[in-house]
Design an enzyme around this catalytic site. Sequence first.
Site, PDB file in Angstrom:
ATOM      1  N   ARG A   1     -16.118  33.519   2.559  1.00 49.04           N
ATOM      2  CA  ARG A   1     -16.383  33.544   1.110  1.00 49.04           C
ATOM      3  C   ARG A   1     -16.688  34.936   0.613  1.00 49.04           C
ATOM      4  NH1 ARG A   1     -16.525  28.531  -2.126  1.00 49.04           N
ATOM      5  NH2 ARG A   1     -16.374  26.917  -0.550  1.00 49.04           N
TER       6      ARG A   1
ATOM      7  N   ASP B   1     -17.268  27.210 -11.090  1.00 48.19           N
ATOM      8  CA  ASP B   1     -17.773  26.107 -10.257  1.00 48.19           C
ATOM      9  C   ASP B   1     -18.704  25.091 -10.922  1.00 48.19           C
ATOM     10  OD1 ASP B   1     -17.648  25.077  -7.515  1.00 48.19           O
ATOM     11  OD2 ASP B   1     -19.778  25.518  -7.425  1.00 48.19           O
TER      12      ASP B   1
ATOM     13  N   HIS C   1     -19.021  19.549 -11.928  1.00 45.48           N
ATOM     14  CA  HIS C   1     -18.533  20.404 -10.845  1.00 45.48           C
ATOM     15  C   HIS C   1     -17.111  20.808 -11.198  1.00 45.48           C
ATOM     16  CE1 HIS C   1     -17.439  20.916  -6.332  1.00 45.48           C
ATOM     17  NE2 HIS C   1     -18.034  21.996  -6.779  1.00 45.48           N
TER      18      HIS C   1
ATOM     19  N   ARG D   1     -22.677  24.390   3.821  1.00 49.10           N
ATOM     20  CA  ARG D   1     -23.865  23.613   3.506  1.00 49.10           C
ATOM     21  C   ARG D   1     -24.054  22.521   4.561  1.00 49.10           C
ATOM     22  NH1 ARG D   1     -23.263  20.438  -0.035  1.00 49.10           N
ATOM     23  NH2 ARG D   1     -21.033  20.687  -0.298  1.00 49.10           N
TER      24      ARG D   1
ATOM     25  N   LYS E   1     -26.039  25.668  -4.793  1.00 46.26           N
ATOM     26  CA  LYS E   1     -25.780  24.240  -4.948  1.00 46.26           C
ATOM     27  C   LYS E   1     -27.100  23.463  -5.073  1.00 46.26           C
ATOM     28  CE  LYS E   1     -21.327  23.299  -5.328  1.00 46.26           C
ATOM     29  NZ  LYS E   1     -20.421  24.362  -5.044  1.00 46.26           N
TER      30      LYS E   1
ATOM     31  N   LYS F   1     -10.362  25.149  -7.838  1.00 45.05           N
ATOM     32  CA  LYS F   1     -11.133  25.470  -9.047  1.00 45.05           C
ATOM     33  C   LYS F   1     -11.222  26.980  -9.278  1.00 45.05           C
ATOM     34  CE  LYS F   1     -14.883  23.361  -7.744  1.00 45.05           C
ATOM     35  NZ  LYS F   1     -14.335  22.847  -6.481  1.00 45.05           N
ATOM     36  N   THR F   2     -11.662  27.691  -8.243  1.00 48.57           N
ATOM     37  CA  THR F   2     -11.852  29.138  -8.397  1.00 48.57           C
ATOM     38  C   THR F   2     -10.509  29.838  -8.579  1.00 48.57           C
ATOM     39  OG1 THR F   2     -13.866  29.041  -7.078  1.00 48.57           O
ATOM     40  CG2 THR F   2     -12.819  31.193  -7.291  1.00 48.57           C
TER      41      THR F   2
ATOM     42  N   SER G   1     -14.100  20.695  -3.012  1.00 45.66           N
ATOM     43  CA  SER G   1     -13.941  21.983  -2.341  1.00 45.66           C
ATOM     44  C   SER G   1     -12.502  22.199  -1.849  1.00 45.66           C
ATOM     45  CB  SER G   1     -14.902  22.054  -1.155  1.00 45.66           C
ATOM     46  OG  SER G   1     -14.876  23.338  -0.610  1.00 45.66           O
TER      47      SER G   1
HETATM   48  P1  ATP Z   1     -15.132  25.273  -3.731  1.00 43.69           P
HETATM   49  O1  ATP Z   1     -15.711  24.112  -4.505  1.00 43.69           O
HETATM   50  O2  ATP Z   1     -15.421  25.145  -2.261  1.00 43.69           O
HETATM   51  O3  ATP Z   1     -15.513  26.593  -4.286  1.00 43.69           O
HETATM   52  P2  ATP Z   1     -12.486  25.519  -4.991  1.00 43.69           P
HETATM   53  O4  ATP Z   1     -12.062  24.259  -5.677  1.00 43.69           O
HETATM   54  O5  ATP Z   1     -13.000  26.603  -5.840  1.00 43.69           O
HETATM   55  O6  ATP Z   1     -13.515  25.138  -3.794  1.00 43.69           O
HETATM   56  P3  ATP Z   1     -10.591  27.474  -4.142  1.00 43.69           P
HETATM   57  O7  ATP Z   1     -11.596  28.463  -3.670  1.00 43.69           O
HETATM   58  O8  ATP Z   1      -9.910  27.773  -5.427  1.00 43.69           O
HETATM   59  O9  ATP Z   1     -11.230  26.016  -4.174  1.00 43.69           O
HETATM   60  O10 ATP Z   1      -9.569  27.264  -2.956  1.00 43.69           O
HETATM   61  C1  ATP Z   1      -8.222  26.913  -3.067  1.00 43.69           C
HETATM   62  C2  ATP Z   1      -7.510  27.544  -1.867  1.00 43.69           C
HETATM   63  O11 ATP Z   1      -6.224  27.019  -1.722  1.00 43.69           O
HETATM   64  C3  ATP Z   1      -7.371  29.038  -2.061  1.00 43.69           C
HETATM   65  O12 ATP Z   1      -7.556  29.645  -0.803  1.00 43.69           O
HETATM   66  C4  ATP Z   1      -5.919  29.176  -2.541  1.00 43.69           C
HETATM   67  O13 ATP Z   1      -5.356  30.406  -2.196  1.00 43.69           O
HETATM   68  C5  ATP Z   1      -5.237  28.054  -1.765  1.00 43.69           C
HETATM   69  N1  ATP Z   1      -4.019  27.482  -2.404  1.00 43.69           N
HETATM   70  C6  ATP Z   1      -2.826  27.387  -1.809  1.00 43.69           C
HETATM   71  N2  ATP Z   1      -1.925  26.762  -2.603  1.00 43.69           N
HETATM   72  C7  ATP Z   1      -2.578  26.442  -3.740  1.00 43.69           C
HETATM   73  C8  ATP Z   1      -2.178  25.769  -4.954  1.00 43.69           C
HETATM   74  N3  ATP Z   1      -0.943  25.306  -5.132  1.00 43.69           N
HETATM   75  N4  ATP Z   1      -3.116  25.624  -5.914  1.00 43.69           N
HETATM   76  C9  ATP Z   1      -4.376  26.059  -5.730  1.00 43.69           C
HETATM   77  N5  ATP Z   1      -4.805  26.693  -4.606  1.00 43.69           N
HETATM   78  C10 ATP Z   1      -3.918  26.890  -3.619  1.00 43.69           C
HETATM   79 MN    MN Z   2     -14.824  27.622  -5.915  1.00 40.51          MN
END
Ligand code: ATP
Ligand code: MN
Length: 529
Positions: free
Chosen positions: A319, A254, A217, A56, A197, A239-240, A235
């Site tokens: 992604r 999300d 969020h 973004r 978003k 979360k995901t 980010s």
């Molecule tokens: P966005 O808001 O951009 O979607 P998000 O909060 O959903 O971000 P994730 O997509 O879940 O973030 O990204 C977390 C990344 O960190 C993943 O690539 C995951 O494999 C990696 N990772 C490594 N170690 C950990 C951990 N201990 N806990 C969570 N994620 C981890």
């Molecule tokens: Mn996510």
Amino acid sequence: MELLTEIAPTKLAIKAKQVFHNLSPAELIEAALQNGEGVLTDTGALMCDTGKFTGRSPKDKFLVCDDKTENTVWWGDVNFKFSPEKFDALLYKMLVFLEDKRIYVRQAFAGANPDYRLSLEIINTQAWHNLFCNNMFIRPSQDDLVNFSTDFTIICVPEFEADPAVDGTRQANFTIVDMSRRILLIGGTGYAGEMKKGIFTVLNYLLPQENGVLSMHCSANIGEQGDTAIFFGLSGTGKTTLSADPNRGLIGDDEHGWSETSVFNFEGGCYAKVIDLSREKEPEIFDAIRYGSIVENTRFIEGTRTVDYHNNSVTENTRTAYPIHYIPNAVEPSVGGIPKNIFFLTYDAFGVLPPISKLTVGQAMYHFISGYTSKVAGTEMGIKEPQATFSACFGAAFLPLHPTKYAALLGEKIHQNKVNVWLINTGMTGGSYGVGNRMKLSNTRAMITAALNGDLNKVAYTKHPIFGMMIPEHCPYVVSDILNPRNTWADKEAYDATATKLADMFKYNFEKYADFADEEILAGSPVIN
Ligand code: ATP
Ligand code: MN
């Protein structure tokens, strides 16, 4: 001249050379391939590049400032003003631009709770963008389409570039929300995430004001006993990843709303990061990348059609977008009850915060308003050092109202309902970035499981001397040594100094919210001795 503002969005007369309505995924994939927008991977997913923008562009996001928004929007670094006249002119220019183009139109919903959902009409020039919207928004049934009445229109035209001098944008690309005309206008960028978003921003404006619904969020999932858990985080904090749990039903990854009686997803799909994705660590997400899914900005292993998830040559922000039911245990509809547990996820690159800890209500509010995570920024010499990021409510970039509006709603809800609040550091352990390592995903998962199933109610806790949160001394399936961060650092004095430094940053950042904070919240602030 009649202002286009006066025209209801449903009456927007969009003319184009060819119009395709609500094409199926198969038709959109065919069209995308014919148009040269992407290629197929060996699992049948559509692989596309987003172009110049691989994320973004927050500085190019505007809100139209008019009678409706002038005194309600939190103007400043997040929400930049755009004039209704300029919007009108730009919209007109885009409509003319579309006249000799082919467009893909689709209807969809945002909001899994029918009481609060927004009916969307989406206009795309790229077939894959329309597939993205099919995957990411809520897919209407045939019945829903019969009397579909549009609340909000998205017009997304990556090929259209604005002329900043004439159009009033900052540069050629733009994302502009007009709350009165109910249009989200996107141009000059092919990053599909701007659409999802953008609509999140719209819901963040409407729901708290009109319905008292807290928009968040966060990701959400639900246990076998029907207990909902939500995971806030900026980010990359998890979360995901952490919401995809084989033992719990997925509500969403999300964006959610919290009403009097429910937590509901705004979306109909997930948008997961795929950098370094492996089947071993994240099987649900890995297996969701198949026919109908989209992968963005990835590359193949040479000579194959197998995606090389380690390849970051286009961007770190690779992604995938897939419909939520591609995750085996997604719940339908994407709704759960009032949360029993709230997790705040942070990537602490300083390695100071405990991997799991329990917060008081005051600490919870303090951390929610702070919205801490960190990035690792490269310096000229190539040394990488952590940079703290504070983003209120773990998502300030998407908040059109002042953060304290959302915080006040959360505070009410936490007080009304018995909710446990946990802070999870998915970042560094054993030292700051460069010295320590990232917390193992398997450990984070085990700690969250222990919090959810009540195992952490049975253990002793130690209070963090500076931040004040309670750190469990034991956790099933996790080596106790890693629970207290100070124990994981070889140099204890360095730990204390770094913790003090981070606490200072929290305090400095919080100053701008001091007026809002009551005694309970202030008691949640770190204490530097
Ligand atoms: P966005 O808001 O951009 O979607 P998000 O909060 O959903 O971000 P994730 O997509 O879940 O973030 O990204 C977390 C990344 O960190 C993943 O690539 C995951 O494999 C990696 N990772 C490594 N170690 C950990 C951990 N201990 N806990 C969570 N994620 C981890
Ligand atoms: Mn996510």
